[in-house]
Design an enzyme around this catalytic site. Structure first.
Site, short mmCIF file in Angstrom:
data_model
loop_
_atom_site.label_atom_id
_atom_site.label_comp_id
_atom_site.label_asym_id
_atom_site.label_seq_id
_atom_site.Cartn_x
_atom_site.Cartn_y
_atom_site.Cartn_z
N GLY A 1 -12.43 -2.04 8.80
CA GLY A 1 -11.16 -1.56 9.35
C GLY A 1 -10.56 -0.58 8.36
O GLY A 1 -11.27 0.06 7.58
N ILE B 1 -8.69 -1.09 5.62
CA ILE B 1 -8.92 -1.46 4.23
C ILE B 1 -10.42 -1.44 3.90
O ILE B 1 -10.83 -0.91 2.86
CB ILE B 1 -8.28 -2.84 3.93
CG1 ILE B 1 -6.75 -2.72 4.01
CG2 ILE B 1 -8.73 -3.37 2.58
CD1 ILE B 1 -6.00 -4.04 3.96
N SER C 1 -18.39 -3.45 15.92
CA SER C 1 -19.16 -2.34 16.52
C SER C 1 -19.53 -1.36 15.41
O SER C 1 -18.83 -1.26 14.40
CB SER C 1 -18.32 -1.63 17.58
OG SER C 1 -17.14 -1.15 16.97
N ARG D 1 -8.24 -12.74 3.87
CA ARG D 1 -7.44 -13.96 4.02
C ARG D 1 -8.31 -15.15 3.61
O ARG D 1 -9.52 -15.15 3.84
CB ARG D 1 -7.00 -14.17 5.47
CG ARG D 1 -5.82 -13.34 5.91
CD ARG D 1 -4.50 -13.87 5.32
NE ARG D 1 -3.35 -13.16 5.82
CZ ARG D 1 -2.80 -12.09 5.25
NH1 ARG D 1 -3.33 -11.59 4.16
NH2 ARG D 1 -1.75 -11.51 5.78
N GLU E 1 -2.69 -21.16 0.00
CA GLU E 1 -1.83 -20.50 -0.99
C GLU E 1 -0.45 -21.12 -1.02
O GLU E 1 0.07 -21.47 0.04
CB GLU E 1 -1.69 -19.02 -0.63
CG GLU E 1 -2.98 -18.26 -0.76
CD GLU E 1 -2.85 -16.82 -0.28
OE1 GLU E 1 -1.72 -16.33 -0.13
OE2 GLU E 1 -3.88 -16.20 -0.07
N HIS F 1 -2.76 -13.22 -4.65
CA HIS F 1 -2.47 -12.47 -3.42
C HIS F 1 -1.60 -11.23 -3.74
O HIS F 1 -0.47 -11.13 -3.28
CB HIS F 1 -1.77 -13.36 -2.38
CG HIS F 1 -1.87 -12.80 -0.98
ND1 HIS F 1 -1.91 -13.61 0.13
CD2 HIS F 1 -1.92 -11.52 -0.53
CE1 HIS F 1 -1.99 -12.85 1.22
NE2 HIS F 1 -1.99 -11.57 0.85
P1 NAP Z 1 -7.70 -3.55 10.46
O1 NAP Z 1 -7.71 -2.08 10.26
O2 NAP Z 1 -7.14 -4.10 11.72
O3 NAP Z 1 -9.20 -4.06 10.26
C1 NAP Z 1 -9.58 -5.35 10.62
C2 NAP Z 1 -11.09 -5.49 10.47
O4 NAP Z 1 -11.45 -6.82 10.83
C3 NAP Z 1 -11.88 -4.55 11.38
O5 NAP Z 1 -13.01 -4.09 10.69
C4 NAP Z 1 -12.31 -5.46 12.49
O6 NAP Z 1 -13.52 -5.15 13.11
C5 NAP Z 1 -12.53 -6.75 11.74
N1 NAP Z 1 -12.63 -7.88 12.67
C6 NAP Z 1 -13.67 -8.69 12.79
N2 NAP Z 1 -13.47 -9.60 13.73
C7 NAP Z 1 -12.27 -9.37 14.24
C8 NAP Z 1 -11.53 -9.99 15.27
N3 NAP Z 1 -12.01 -11.06 15.95
N4 NAP Z 1 -10.32 -9.50 15.56
C9 NAP Z 1 -9.82 -8.42 14.87
N5 NAP Z 1 -10.51 -7.79 13.88
C10 NAP Z 1 -11.73 -8.26 13.57
O7 NAP Z 1 -6.89 -4.28 9.31
P2 NAP Z 1 -6.67 -3.79 7.79
O8 NAP Z 1 -5.42 -3.03 7.69
O9 NAP Z 1 -7.93 -3.18 7.30
O10 NAP Z 1 -6.44 -5.21 7.09
C11 NAP Z 1 -7.51 -6.14 7.03
C12 NAP Z 1 -7.01 -7.47 6.54
O11 NAP Z 1 -6.71 -7.37 5.15
C13 NAP Z 1 -5.68 -7.94 7.15
O12 NAP Z 1 -5.86 -8.54 8.40
C14 NAP Z 1 -5.14 -8.88 6.10
O13 NAP Z 1 -5.51 -10.19 6.42
C15 NAP Z 1 -5.84 -8.44 4.83
N6 NAP Z 1 -4.86 -7.95 3.84
C16 NAP Z 1 -4.82 -8.54 2.60
C17 NAP Z 1 -3.92 -8.09 1.65
C18 NAP Z 1 -3.87 -8.70 0.27
O14 NAP Z 1 -2.82 -8.66 -0.37
N7 NAP Z 1 -4.96 -9.25 -0.25
C19 NAP Z 1 -3.04 -7.06 1.94
C20 NAP Z 1 -3.11 -6.47 3.20
C21 NAP Z 1 -4.04 -6.91 4.14
P3 NAP Z 1 -13.77 -3.87 14.02
O15 NAP Z 1 -14.03 -2.79 13.01
O16 NAP Z 1 -14.94 -4.21 14.82
O17 NAP Z 1 -12.53 -3.65 14.82
#
Ligand code: NAP
Length: 316
Positions: A157, A159, A179, A234, A263, A281
Site C-alpha cells: 500500500g 507505506i 493484486s 499492527r 500495546e 509504536h
Molecule cells: P494502505 O495504503 O491502505 O495499504 C494497506 C495494504 O494492506 C495494501 O497493500 C493492501 O493490499 C494490504 N491488505 C492486505 N489485505 C488487506 C485487506 N484484507 N484489507 C485491506 N488491505 C489489505 O495503508 P497504509 O497507509 O500503507 O498503512 C498500512 C498500515 O500501516 C496501516 O493500516 C496501519 O495499521 C499501519 N501503520 C502503522 C504506523 C506505525 O506507527 N507503526 C503508522 C501508520 C500506519 P492491496 O495492495 O492489495 O490493496
C-alpha cells in the site's frame, strides 16, 4: 449571544496543538478520563446532539458508543489505521470515519528501513556496549550485511510502496499484495511465497480480519533461520507467540517490532531476547508529521461541521 460550540467526544489524549485547536471548534468531553456516572450524564444530555468523536488509531471507537450518540456524523481518527473501528457498523448509522493517510507514509517507511539496518548491524546493542564501558574489554558480535539482501514487503500500500522504494537501492525487492501492481518489484502471489523468497520480511499491510496473524509459525518457517522480521503495521498481523518461539529455538534470526498485540504491554520474552529490537509504536512520531496529522484531523472536523463531506474519509 455567543453561539454554543457543538459537542464532541475525545477518546484519548492528543498533542497540545490538536487539543487547543479542537477546543476552539467544539466542546470536548474527555470520555477516557470520565467515570461511569459522568459518561452516563454526558450521554443523556450533550451526547444527544454530539456530532463528532475524535480518537486515535490504536483506540478506535466501540460500537456501543456509536449507538449511544444519535447525532454522530464523524469519527475522526488521528492515524491511518482504522482497524479499531467497525466501519460497516458506522456506515449503517450514517457515520463517516476519517483517517490521516499519506502525511505519515514517509516517516513509517523511514522507521522501517532504520529498524532493518539497526537490527542487522546491531546498532542498539553496539550503543549499549559503548555506554556500559565494555568496549575496552570485549568486542561486539559481528552484524549481518544489509546491502545485497532480498527485502520482502508484505502489503504494497502507501507505506509498503515507500518502504520498497527505500529498500531498492540496497538490494532486490519483492512484495505480496492482494493484486499485482505495475511496479518494478518481484511479485509473490502468496505471503508464504514472499516469506520463502525474502531475507528480510517487512510487514506493512492493513490490519483486518483477513490479515490477522498472517505472519504465523508456518510463514516464519518459510522465512527461515537466517531471516529477519520487521513489523511496522499492527501487532494483530503477527502471531507474537510464534515469533517468540521461533526466536528462542533459533528458527528466526531476529525481529524488529514497532507494534505489538497488546500495546503498551510487551511480552518479557521479546524484551529479554538478544535477537529483538523494540520501539514503542513510533512510526509516525515526528514533530513534523504529528503536526500534519493534526491538521488533517482538523480539516476533516471543519469539513463535517460546515456540512461538507470529510476530507479523507475511509472508504469501504
Ligand atoms: P494502505 O495504503 O491502505 O495499504 C494497506 C495494504 O494492506 C495494501 O497493500 C493492501 O493490499 C494490504 N491488505 C492486505 N489485505 C488487506 C485487506 N484484507 N484489507 C485491506 N488491505 C489489505 O495503508 P497504509 O497507509 O500503507 O498503512 C498500512 C498500515 O500501516 C496501516 O493500516 C496501519 O495499521 C499501519 N501503520 C502503522 C504506523 C506505525 O506507527 N507503526 C503508522 C501508520 C500506519 P492491496 O495492495 O492489495 O490493496
Amino acid at each position: 449571544m455567543a453561539q454554543e460550540k457543538p459537542s464532541a467526544v475525545q477518546l484519548c489524549g492528543f498533542s497540545d496543538y490538536l487539543e487547543a485547536e479542537l477546543g476552539q471548534r467544539v466542546d470536548l468531553f474527555r470520555w477516557d478520563e470520565a467515570d461511569g456516572a459522568a459518561r452516563a450524564s454526558f450521554l443523556s444530555a450533550a451526547g444527544q446532539t454530539c456530532r463528532l468523536v475524535v480518537t486515535g488509531g490504536h483506540i478506535g471507537c466501540p460500537n456501543d458508543l456509536i449507538d449511544s450518540l444519535p447525532a454522530l456524523e464523524l469519527i475522526a481518527i488521528n492515524g491511518v489505521g482504522y482497524d479499531k473501528v467497525d466501519i460497516p457498523h458506522a456506515a449503517s448509522k450514517s457515520v463517516t470515519v476519517s483517517n490521516t493517510p499519506d502525511v505519515l507514509t514517509d516517516d513509517v517507511a523511514d522507521l522501517a528501513v532504520g529498524l532493518v539496518i539497526a537490527l542487522r548491524r546491531g546498532i542498539a546493542s553496539g550503543d549499549a556496549h559503548v555506554r556500559k564501558g565494555d568496549w575496552p574489554q570485549s568486542e561486539v558480535p559481528l552484524g549481518r550485511k544489509v546491502s545485497g539482501s532480498r527485502f520482502g514487503v508484505l502489503g504494497l500500500g502507501r507505506i509498503g510502496h515507500a518502504i520498497a522504494d527505500r529498500c531498492a537501492p540496497f538490494g532486490e525487492v519483492g512484495y505480496w499484495s492482494r493484486s499485482q501492481k505495475d511496479v518494478p518489484f518481484h511479485y509473490c502471489a502468496t505471503a508464504q511465497e514472499l516469506a520463502h523468497w525474502s531475507d528480510v520480511l517487512i510487514v506493512a499491510c492493513a490490519a483486518t480480519p483477513d490479515t490477522e496473524k498472517l505472519v504465523d509459525a508456518s510463514l516464519l518457517d518459510a522465512l527461515g533461520e537466517e531471516g529477519v522480521l520487521v513489523n511496522v503495521a499492527r501487532g494483530s498481523v503477527v502471531d507474537e507467540q510464534a515469533v517468540i518461539t521461533a526466536l528462542a529455538s533459533g528458527k528466526l534470526a531476529g525481529a524488529a517490532l514497532d507494534v505489538f498485540e497488546k500495546e503498551p504491554q510487551v511480552p518479557e520474552a521479546l524484551i529479554d531476547s538478544d535477537r529483538t529490537l523494540l520501539t514503542p509504536h513510533v512510526g509516525s512520531a515526528t514533530v513534523e508529521t504529528r503536526k500534519a496529522m493534526a491538521d488533517l484531523v482538523l480539516a476533516n472536523v471543519d469539513a463535517v461541521l460546515a456540512g461538507n463531506s470529510a476530507t479523507t474519509p475511509v472508504k469501504l
